[in-house]
Design a protein around this motif. Structure first.
Motif, PDB file in Angstrom:
ATOM      1  N   ASP A   1       0.705  -1.246  -0.022  1.00  0.00           N
ATOM      2  CA  ASP A   1      -0.071   0.108  -0.035  1.00  0.00           C
ATOM      3  C   ASP A   1       0.927   1.333   0.199  1.00  0.00           C
ATOM      4  O   ASP A   1       1.539   1.506   0.963  1.00  0.00           O
ATOM      5  N   ILE A   2       1.033   2.112  -1.001  1.00  0.00           N
ATOM      6  CA  ILE A   2       1.594   3.144  -1.364  1.00  0.00           C
ATOM      7  C   ILE A   2       0.809   4.394  -1.488  1.00  0.00           C
ATOM      8  O   ILE A   2       0.038   4.360  -2.279  1.00  0.00           O
ATOM      9  N   ASN A   3       1.012   5.542  -0.668  1.00  0.00           N
ATOM     10  CA  ASN A   3       0.161   6.703  -0.891  1.00  0.00           C
ATOM     11  C   ASN A   3       1.071   7.998  -0.893  1.00  0.00           C
ATOM     12  O   ASN A   3       1.950   8.142  -0.237  1.00  0.00           O
ATOM     13  N   LEU A   4       0.627   8.988  -1.747  1.00  0.00           N
ATOM     14  CA  LEU A   4       1.428  10.127  -1.605  1.00  0.00           C
ATOM     15  C   LEU A   4       0.031  11.174  -1.780  1.00  0.00           C
ATOM     16  O   LEU A   4      -0.864  11.256  -2.545  1.00  0.00           O
ATOM     17  N   THR A   5       0.359  12.103  -0.656  1.00  0.00           N
ATOM     18  CA  THR A   5      -0.903  13.034  -0.461  1.00  0.00           C
ATOM     19  C   THR A   5      -0.196  14.439  -0.556  1.00  0.00           C
ATOM     20  O   THR A   5       0.597  14.621   0.272  1.00  0.00           O
ATOM     21  N   TYR A   6      -0.814  15.444  -1.260  1.00  0.00           N
ATOM     22  CA  TYR A   6      -0.530  17.031  -1.125  1.00  0.00           C
ATOM     23  C   TYR A   6      -1.479  17.534  -0.094  1.00  0.00           C
ATOM     24  O   TYR A   6      -2.780  17.115  -0.301  1.00  0.00           O
ATOM     25  N   PHE A   7      -0.942  18.364   0.749  1.00  0.00           N
ATOM     26  CA  PHE A   7      -2.008  18.963   1.365  1.00  0.00           C
ATOM     27  C   PHE A   7      -1.511  20.546   1.709  1.00  0.00           C
ATOM     28  O   PHE A   7      -0.551  21.121   1.552  1.00  0.00           O
ATOM     29  N   TYR A   8      -2.658  21.405   1.680  1.00  0.00           N
ATOM     30  CA  TYR A   8      -2.587  22.608   1.933  1.00  0.00           C
ATOM     31  C   TYR A   8      -3.590  23.108   2.859  1.00  0.00           C
ATOM     32  O   TYR A   8      -4.905  22.997   2.436  1.00  0.00           O
ATOM     33  N   THR A   9      -3.308  23.823   4.057  1.00  0.00           N
ATOM     34  CA  THR A   9      -4.475  24.140   5.028  1.00  0.00           C
ATOM     35  C   THR A   9      -4.062  25.363   5.254  1.00  0.00           C
ATOM     36  O   THR A   9      -3.123  25.823   5.805  1.00  0.00           O
ATOM     37  N   ASP A  10      -5.288  26.379   5.572  1.00  0.00           N
ATOM     38  CA  ASP A  10      -5.050  27.767   6.088  1.00  0.00           C
ATOM     39  C   ASP A  10      -6.006  27.554   7.242  1.00  0.00           C
ATOM     40  O   ASP A  10      -7.107  27.060   7.369  1.00  0.00           O
ATOM     41  N   PHE A  11      -5.246  28.025   8.407  1.00  0.00           N
ATOM     42  CA  PHE A  11      -5.924  27.754   9.591  1.00  0.00           C
ATOM     43  C   PHE A  11      -6.331  29.359  10.364  1.00  0.00           C
ATOM     44  O   PHE A  11      -5.630  30.311  10.013  1.00  0.00           O
ATOM     45  N   GLU A  12      -7.239  29.297  11.347  1.00  0.00           N
ATOM     46  CA  GLU A  12      -7.760  30.331  12.138  1.00  0.00           C
ATOM     47  C   GLU A  12      -7.715  30.020  13.319  1.00  0.00           C
ATOM     48  O   GLU A  12      -8.058  28.946  13.727  1.00  0.00           O
ATOM     49  N   ASN A  13      -6.998  30.819  14.306  1.00  0.00           N
ATOM     50  CA  ASN A  13      -7.035  30.579  15.673  1.00  0.00           C
ATOM     51  C   ASN A  13      -6.179  29.173  15.748  1.00  0.00           C
ATOM     52  O   ASN A  13      -6.695  28.249  16.680  1.00  0.00           O
ATOM     53  N   LYS A  14      -4.899  29.019  15.122  1.00  0.00           N
ATOM     54  CA  LYS A  14      -4.151  27.958  15.549  1.00  0.00           C
ATOM     55  C   LYS A  14      -3.385  27.846  16.797  1.00  0.00           C
ATOM     56  O   LYS A  14      -2.926  28.781  17.036  1.00  0.00           O
ATOM     57  N   ILE A  15      -3.787  26.970  17.497  1.00  0.00           N
ATOM     58  CA  ILE A  15      -2.842  26.997  18.935  1.00  0.00           C
ATOM     59  C   ILE A  15      -1.505  26.523  18.413  1.00  0.00           C
ATOM     60  O   ILE A  15      -1.157  25.219  18.007  1.00  0.00           O
ATOM     61  N   GLU A  16      -0.357  27.118  18.938  1.00  0.00           N
ATOM     62  CA  GLU A  16       0.846  26.754  18.857  1.00  0.00           C
ATOM     63  C   GLU A  16       1.573  26.551  20.215  1.00  0.00           C
ATOM     64  O   GLU A  16       1.532  27.496  21.103  1.00  0.00           O
ATOM     65  N   TYR A  17       2.447  25.552  20.299  1.00  0.00           N
ATOM     66  CA  TYR A  17       3.197  25.290  21.448  1.00  0.00           C
ATOM     67  C   TYR A  17       4.255  25.902  21.693  1.00  0.00           C
ATOM     68  O   TYR A  17       5.121  26.146  20.486  1.00  0.00           O
ATOM     69  N   SER A  18       4.407  26.721  22.725  1.00  0.00           N
ATOM     70  CA  SER A  18       5.891  27.275  23.078  1.00  0.00           C
ATOM     71  C   SER A  18       6.463  26.935  24.109  1.00  0.00           C
ATOM     72  O   SER A  18       5.873  26.890  25.243  1.00  0.00           O
ATOM     73  N   PRO A  19       7.623  26.662  24.154  1.00  0.00           N
ATOM     74  CA  PRO A  19       8.501  26.216  25.328  1.00  0.00           C
ATOM     75  C   PRO A  19       8.850  27.424  26.056  1.00  0.00           C
ATOM     76  O   PRO A  19       9.181  28.260  25.554  1.00  0.00           O
TER      77      PRO A  19
END
Length: 181
Positions: free
Chosen positions: A9-27
């Protein structure tokens, strides 16, 4: 795109995502010998890339599973800066051995490419790429019960402490059980 045949089973996927209010981890780093983090809101962000996966049977009882994610872009659209803790490339590869019908063993390798670990400023920290390994086993007791155990970060990889901005969990062991009803 996907190909399935001959146990493969071989798969290749292109993704493009625009986020609003994305939560980002910050150390935040170590404070009084305790690792602290913070979650921040990014008003607008974008990710774009490719995901690849392949499951290849090498033998009747041996399977090789691979995944890779490559980011073409990973951006905070408000500031134009790269999203932190989003590696350019992540690759996971595992060998799954079916020792007997109920018992299997899995050896896992995970490569995490370079990534920003702080906001992109004059004090930017770029974490070097690293690879960690894991080993686990599963045993199917019956149709309802499966037990598992393993070790994460098998060789207890330690990252250079040139920064307080990145945390790589040390070696850990786990045990578990699944009961289906």
């Amino acid at each position: 795109m996907n190909y399935t045949g001959y146990g493969t089973d071989i798969n290749l996927t292109y993704f493009y995502t625009d986020f609003e209010n994305k939560i980002e981890y910050s150390p935040l780093g170590y404070i009084n010998n305790v690792w602290w983090t913070q979650l921040n809101n990014v008003q607008k962000a974008r990710t774009e890339g490719l995901e690849f996966s392949a499951v290849l049977p090498l033998h009747d009882r041996l399977k090789w599973t691979n995944t890779a994610t490559y980011f073409l872009q990973s951006k905070n659209l408000d500031t134009g800066a790269a999203l932190i803790n989003t590696p350019e490339l992540t690759v996971t590869s595992s060998l799954d051995v079916q020792l007997t019908d109920p018992w299997s063993v899995n050896l896992l390798a995970e490569y995490v490419g370079k990534q920003y670990t702080t906001n992109v400023t004059k004090d930017t920290t770029l974490q070097k790429p690293h690879t960690i390994f894991g080993l686990s086993t599963n045993y199917i007791v019956n149709d309802a019960v499966t037990v598992r155990a393993g070790v994460n970060n098998l060789f207890n990889k330690q990252m250079a402490r040139s920064t307080q901005s990145y945390y790589l969990e040390g070696q850990s062991a786990f045990v578990g059980m699944t009961y289906k009803f």
